[in-house]
Scaffold this motif. Structure first.
Motif, short mmCIF file in Angstrom:
data_model
loop_
_atom_site.label_atom_id
_atom_site.label_comp_id
_atom_site.label_asym_id
_atom_site.label_seq_id
_atom_site.Cartn_x
_atom_site.Cartn_y
_atom_site.Cartn_z
N ARG A 67 -5.60 -47.75 -34.50
CA ARG A 67 -6.38 -47.81 -32.99
C ARG A 67 -6.85 -49.40 -32.91
O ARG A 67 -7.01 -49.75 -31.60
CB ARG A 67 -7.43 -46.91 -33.33
N TYR A 68 -7.20 -50.02 -33.80
CA TYR A 68 -7.77 -51.16 -33.73
C TYR A 68 -6.54 -52.04 -33.30
O TYR A 68 -6.85 -53.20 -32.57
CB TYR A 68 -8.27 -51.56 -35.31
N ALA A 69 -5.34 -51.97 -33.83
CA ALA A 69 -4.26 -52.86 -33.65
C ALA A 69 -4.09 -52.83 -32.01
O ALA A 69 -3.64 -53.69 -31.34
CB ALA A 69 -2.81 -52.60 -34.25
N ARG A 70 -4.14 -51.61 -31.58
CA ARG A 70 -3.77 -51.26 -30.08
C ARG A 70 -4.82 -51.82 -29.46
O ARG A 70 -4.53 -52.28 -28.21
CB ARG A 70 -3.77 -49.79 -29.82
N TRP A 71 -6.20 -51.82 -29.70
CA TRP A 71 -7.28 -52.69 -29.09
C TRP A 71 -6.92 -53.99 -28.82
O TRP A 71 -7.12 -54.60 -27.74
CB TRP A 71 -8.60 -52.24 -29.86
N LYS A 72 -6.55 -54.69 -30.12
CA LYS A 72 -6.15 -56.06 -30.01
C LYS A 72 -4.97 -56.32 -28.92
O LYS A 72 -5.24 -57.37 -28.34
CB LYS A 72 -5.86 -56.47 -31.40
N LYS A 73 -4.16 -55.58 -28.89
CA LYS A 73 -3.04 -55.70 -27.93
C LYS A 73 -3.67 -55.62 -26.63
O LYS A 73 -3.29 -56.54 -25.56
CB LYS A 73 -1.96 -54.52 -28.33
N ALA A 74 -4.52 -54.81 -26.15
CA ALA A 74 -5.26 -54.57 -24.94
C ALA A 74 -5.92 -55.90 -24.29
O ALA A 74 -6.05 -56.28 -23.25
CB ALA A 74 -6.11 -53.28 -24.86
N VAL A 75 -6.75 -56.53 -25.60
CA VAL A 75 -7.58 -57.68 -25.31
C VAL A 75 -6.80 -58.57 -24.90
O VAL A 75 -7.05 -59.58 -23.99
CB VAL A 75 -8.18 -57.87 -26.66
N GLN A 76 -5.54 -58.83 -25.73
CA GLN A 76 -4.49 -60.15 -25.12
C GLN A 76 -4.25 -59.94 -23.85
O GLN A 76 -3.92 -60.71 -23.07
CB GLN A 76 -3.13 -60.21 -26.19
N ARG A 77 -4.00 -58.67 -23.38
CA ARG A 77 -3.47 -58.34 -21.92
C ARG A 77 -4.62 -58.77 -20.83
O ARG A 77 -4.46 -59.02 -19.77
CB ARG A 77 -3.19 -56.77 -21.93
N SER A 78 -6.20 -58.59 -21.45
CA SER A 78 -6.84 -59.07 -20.46
C SER A 78 -7.27 -60.51 -20.00
O SER A 78 -7.79 -61.03 -19.42
CB SER A 78 -8.17 -58.86 -20.94
N MET A 79 -6.70 -61.50 -21.10
CA MET A 79 -6.99 -62.77 -21.01
C MET A 79 -6.01 -63.52 -19.91
O MET A 79 -5.21 -63.12 -19.30
CB MET A 79 -6.44 -63.51 -22.21
N ASN A 80 -6.59 -64.76 -19.45
CA ASN A 80 -5.93 -65.80 -18.69
C ASN A 80 -5.71 -65.20 -17.01
O ASN A 80 -4.78 -65.44 -16.57
CB ASN A 80 -4.54 -66.09 -19.21
N TRP A 81 -6.73 -64.36 -16.44
CA TRP A 81 -6.94 -63.73 -15.26
C TRP A 81 -7.31 -64.91 -14.55
O TRP A 81 -6.95 -65.22 -13.23
CB TRP A 81 -7.48 -62.61 -15.39
N GLU A 82 -8.55 -65.45 -14.63
CA GLU A 82 -9.21 -66.30 -13.99
C GLU A 82 -9.48 -67.68 -14.34
O GLU A 82 -9.71 -68.00 -15.59
CB GLU A 82 -10.67 -65.74 -13.58
N THR A 83 -9.69 -69.06 -13.22
CA THR A 83 -9.95 -70.14 -13.69
C THR A 83 -10.82 -70.74 -12.53
O THR A 83 -10.44 -70.29 -11.55
CB THR A 83 -8.75 -71.22 -14.21
N MET A 84 -11.74 -71.52 -13.21
CA MET A 84 -12.68 -72.15 -11.98
C MET A 84 -11.93 -73.31 -11.32
O MET A 84 -12.22 -73.97 -10.38
CB MET A 84 -13.95 -72.38 -12.21
N GLU A 85 -11.23 -73.97 -12.17
CA GLU A 85 -10.50 -75.41 -11.78
C GLU A 85 -9.21 -75.18 -11.19
O GLU A 85 -8.34 -74.50 -11.69
CB GLU A 85 -10.38 -76.48 -13.02
N PRO A 86 -8.96 -76.00 -10.08
CA PRO A 86 -7.71 -75.81 -9.20
C PRO A 86 -6.56 -76.52 -10.42
O PRO A 86 -6.83 -77.53 -10.82
CB PRO A 86 -7.94 -76.56 -8.07
N VAL A 87 -5.54 -76.09 -10.24
CA VAL A 87 -4.24 -76.79 -10.58
C VAL A 87 -3.77 -77.88 -9.95
O VAL A 87 -3.69 -78.02 -8.60
CB VAL A 87 -3.13 -75.66 -10.83
N GLY A 88 -3.89 -79.18 -10.67
CA GLY A 88 -3.57 -80.25 -10.00
C GLY A 88 -2.32 -81.13 -10.42
O GLY A 88 -1.84 -80.79 -11.46
N SER A 89 -2.01 -82.06 -9.86
CA SER A 89 -0.78 -82.77 -10.27
C SER A 89 -1.27 -83.86 -11.28
O SER A 89 -2.23 -83.88 -11.32
CB SER A 89 -0.14 -83.73 -8.95
N GLU A 90 -0.37 -84.77 -11.70
CA GLU A 90 -0.53 -85.57 -12.80
C GLU A 90 -1.72 -86.65 -12.16
O GLU A 90 -2.36 -87.11 -12.97
CB GLU A 90 0.56 -86.37 -13.27
#
Length: 523
Positions: free
Chosen positions: A464-487
Motif C-alpha cells: 500500500r505504501y509503494a502505491r502511495w509513493k507512486k501517486a505522490v510522483q504523479r502529483s508533482m510538477n503541476w505548477e510554477t510561478m516563474e515563466p519559462v524564458g529563453s537564454e
C-alpha cells in the motif's frame, strides 16, 4: 466541606495559551498532578483576499485570547478555585505565521500572514522564494540549511517579512522610521499582554525563532547574514511524537547536538528550559494537510457533515479499494519540499464511492507520516520502535489503527490529549523565578495512555505504501510561478508548446487560404 478542603490543597496552578490556526484556547492545569482543571475555546476566522493568500486579523487573535482567559477564570471561580493561584502562563502558537506592528501606536500594520489555514497555504511569496533559490550557488534550496536547519520555502517567516516590506507601504515606512516590530504570534501576544506600547516585552523563544529562517540554530542567536515535545515528556534522545492538527508535525528529539537532515527534514530547536540550560534539538517533518482534509471533504465536496461522520464512513468499507488521495492542495512539505505539486485522487474505478474516498483521506494522513518517519530513521540511524501522538485527530480511533498498520510499529495515544498546551504550561511552571513544576523525570506525573498495535502483515503495508509513493510522483510538477524564458531571459510565445502549435497552425491556414484564393477563378 470535603470538596472545599480538596480545592484548598490544589496548590499552584499553571496556565497555557494555545493559539492555533483555527482557534484559541486558554487552559489551566494543576502543577502537582497535570490535571486539566478548566479551559475555554474561541474560533478564529481566516480571510482570503486573493487566491493563494491566507490572512488573520491580529486584533481578533488578541481579543480571542482575552475572551478565553476571562471565560476560563469565570469557570474556575464557579468551581471555587482561587484564580490568584495561577503562577505562570505558557504560550504555544502557530509558529511561522508572521506579523508586523507599530511599537508607538500598538496597531498592526497589516494582517497576519498565515503559514497554513484549513487546506489553503499562503503562496504569495512563492515567486520570491524561486528568485532567492535562483540566486544561490547551484540554485540550491538548501543553501541556508547549514545555519538554519531549513530549506528556502514559503513556509517560513523571513520571506513573508520580505513580502511585507516590498508590498505594504505602511510596513516599509515603519521600518525606515524604526517603528516596526516583527514577530510570530507568540511575540505579538506577549508584547500586548505585558503592556503593549506602554513598555510591552518584545521577545520570543528559540523554538519560534528557529522557524523564521533568520536564526542560527548553532549559535542560538539571530544571524546577521540571514536577517509540544515537552507535553509528551520527550526529554530523551530518540523519543518522538506526532501532533495531528490542521497539519501534522512529527518531531524526533536528537539531544544537545543538531542533526542536519539529508532526507528532507527540518533541523529545529525543540526546547531550551532556562537561560543557563542547554538547547535540545529535534528533527521535524511538517505535513501541510492532515485535519484540513476533513474540512475539505466537508466544506468543498459535502460528502460528510462532521469529522465523526468521516470515521463512520471510512469504517463502513474498511478499505480504499485501490483509491489513493494525495492532498497536495498547495504543494508538498516534508520530505519533498515541492511547491509545484497539486492534489490528486487516483486509482478510481466504477466501483469507487465516497466511503472509499473517506478511507483514502485517512490513509493519506498516515502515509505522509510514514514518509517522514522513514526519513527520520535514515537520518538518525536508529529506527523508532513506537510513536507517541497527540492532537485533535487522535480521537479518530480508525486513524490511529491505520497509522499503526502503515508504520508497522505501535502508536501510543495519551488519555489526556491536550499535551501541546500541557507542555507550554509545564515549561512556564518550571521557569526561573516560578519553579512550581519540576521537569525532572522522577517527578513527572505518569500519563495513562492507549496503545494501538499493528494488525496487518508488513507485506501488505509495504504494498500500500509503494502505491502511495507512486501517486505522490504523479502529483508533482503541476505548477510554477516563474515563466519559462529563453537564454537571454526573455519569455517566448513558443515556450508554450500548445500556443506555438496554435500560432503555427493559424499561419499555415492563412497562407493556404491565400494560395487557394489565388488559384480559384473569379466569379
Amino acid at each position: 466541606m470535603a470538596a472545599s478542603s480538596h480545592r484548598i490543597t490544589l496548590g499552584p496552578l499553571v496556565a497555557a495559551i494555545d493559539q492555533g490556526t483555527s482557534s484559541t484556547r486558554f487552559l489551566v492545569f494543576n502543577s502537582k498532578t497535570a490535571e486539566l482543571l478548566s479551559h475555554h475555546q474561541v474560533e478564529i476566522k481566516q480571510s482570503f483576499p486573493k487566491e493563494g493568500w491566507v490572512e488573520e486579523d491580529p486584533k481578533e487573535i488578541l481579543q480571542s485570547v482575552y475572551e478565553c482567559m476571562e471565560r476560563t477564570c469565570e469557570k474556575l471561580t464557579l468551581l471555587n478555585i482561587d484564580i490568584s493561584n495561577i503562577k505562570a502562563i505558557g504560550v504555544t502558537n502557530q509558529r511561522e505565521t508572521t506579523l508586523v506592528w507599530d511599537k508607538e501606536t500598538g496597531e498592526p500594520l497589516y494582517n497576519a500572514i498565515g503559514w497554513n489555514s484549513c487546506f489553503w497555504l499562503d503562496l504569495r511569496t512563492q515567486s520570491t522564494v524561486e528568485r532567492l533559490i535562483n540566486k544561490t550557488p547551484g540554485r540550491n534550496k538548501n543553501h541556508l540549511k547549514h545555519k538554519t536547519g531549513l530549506p528556502i520555502s514559503t513556509y517560513f517567516s523571513a520571506v513573508k517579512l520580505r513580502w511585507l516590506m516590498d508590498n505594504v507601504e505602511e510596513v516599509r515606512d515603519a521600518v525606515v522610521s524604526h517603528r516596526a516590530m516583527f514577530g510570530t504570534v507568540d511575540s505579538w501576544l506577549i508584547w500586548c499582554l505585558t503592556g503593549g506600547k506602554s513598555g510591552g516585552v518584545h521577545c520570543t523563544d528559540v523554538t519560534n525563532a528557529s522557524r523564521t529562517m533568520l536564526f542560527n540554530i548553532h549559535t542560538l542567536d539571530w544571524d546577521p547574514e540571514l536577517s509540544a515535545l515537552v507535553g509528551q515528556m520527550c526529554f530523551q534522545d530518540g523519543q518522538a511524537k506526532n501532533t495531528y492538527g490542521t497539519g501534522c508535525f512529527l518531531l524526533l528529539n536528537t539531544g544537545a547536538k543538531p542533526v542536519i537532515s539529508d532526507h528532507g527534514l527540518l533541523t529545529t530547536v525543540a526546547y531550551k528550559l532556562g537561560r543557563d540550560k542547554p538547547a535540545c534539538y529535534a528533527l521535524e517533518g511538517s505535513v501541510a494537510i492532515a485535519g484540513a482534509v476533513v474540512r475539505w471533504l466537508q466544506d468543498n465536496l459535502g460528502i460528510i457533515g462532521s469529522s465523526e461522520e468521516l470515521e463512520k464512513l471510512a469504517a463502513s468499507v474498511g478499505t480504499s479499494y485501490g483509491c489513493y488521495f494525495v492532498p497536495a492542495f498547495s504543494g508538498l512539505y516534508a520530505p519533498y519540499w515541492e511547491p509545484s505539486a497539486r492534489g490528486i485522487i487516483c486509482g478510481l474505478t466504477q466501483f469507487t464511492n465516497k466511503s472509499h474516498l473517506a478511507f483514502a483521506a485517512l490513509e493519506a494522513v498516515c502515509f505522509q507520516t510514514r514518509e517522514i518517519l522513514d526519513s527520520m530513521n535514515q537520518d538518525s540511524g536508529i529506527p523508532l520502535t513506537q510513536l507517541q501522538v497527540d492532537g485533535g485527530m487522535t480521537s479518530n480511533r480508525l486513524l490511529m489503527q491505520l497509522q499503526a498498520d502503515i508504520l508497522c510499529i505501535p502508536v501510543v495515544k495519551p488519555s489526556m490529549p491536550e499535551t501541546t498546551a500541557l507542555g507550554a504550561a509545564m515549561a512556564a511552571g518550571a521557569a526561573e523565578g516560578v519553579s512550581v513544576w519540576s521537569l525532572s523525570p522522577e517527578d513527572l506525573s505518569e500519563v495513562t495512555s492507549e496503545k494501538f498495535e499493528p494488525q496487518i502483515n508488513p507485506e501488505e503495508s509495504e504494498l500500500r505504501y509503494a502505491r502511495w509513493k507512486k501517486a505522490v510522483q504523479r502529483s508533482m510538477n503541476w505548477e510554477t510561478m516563474e515563466p519559462v524564458g529563453s537564454e537571454n531571459g526573455e519569455t517566448s510565445i513558443f515556450s508554450s508548446v500548445p500556443l506555438g502549435f496554435y500560432i503555427m497552425g493559424s499561419m499555415l491556414m492563412l497562407i493556404g487560404a491565400k494560395f487557394l484564393a489565388g488559384q480559384c477563378p473569379p466569379q
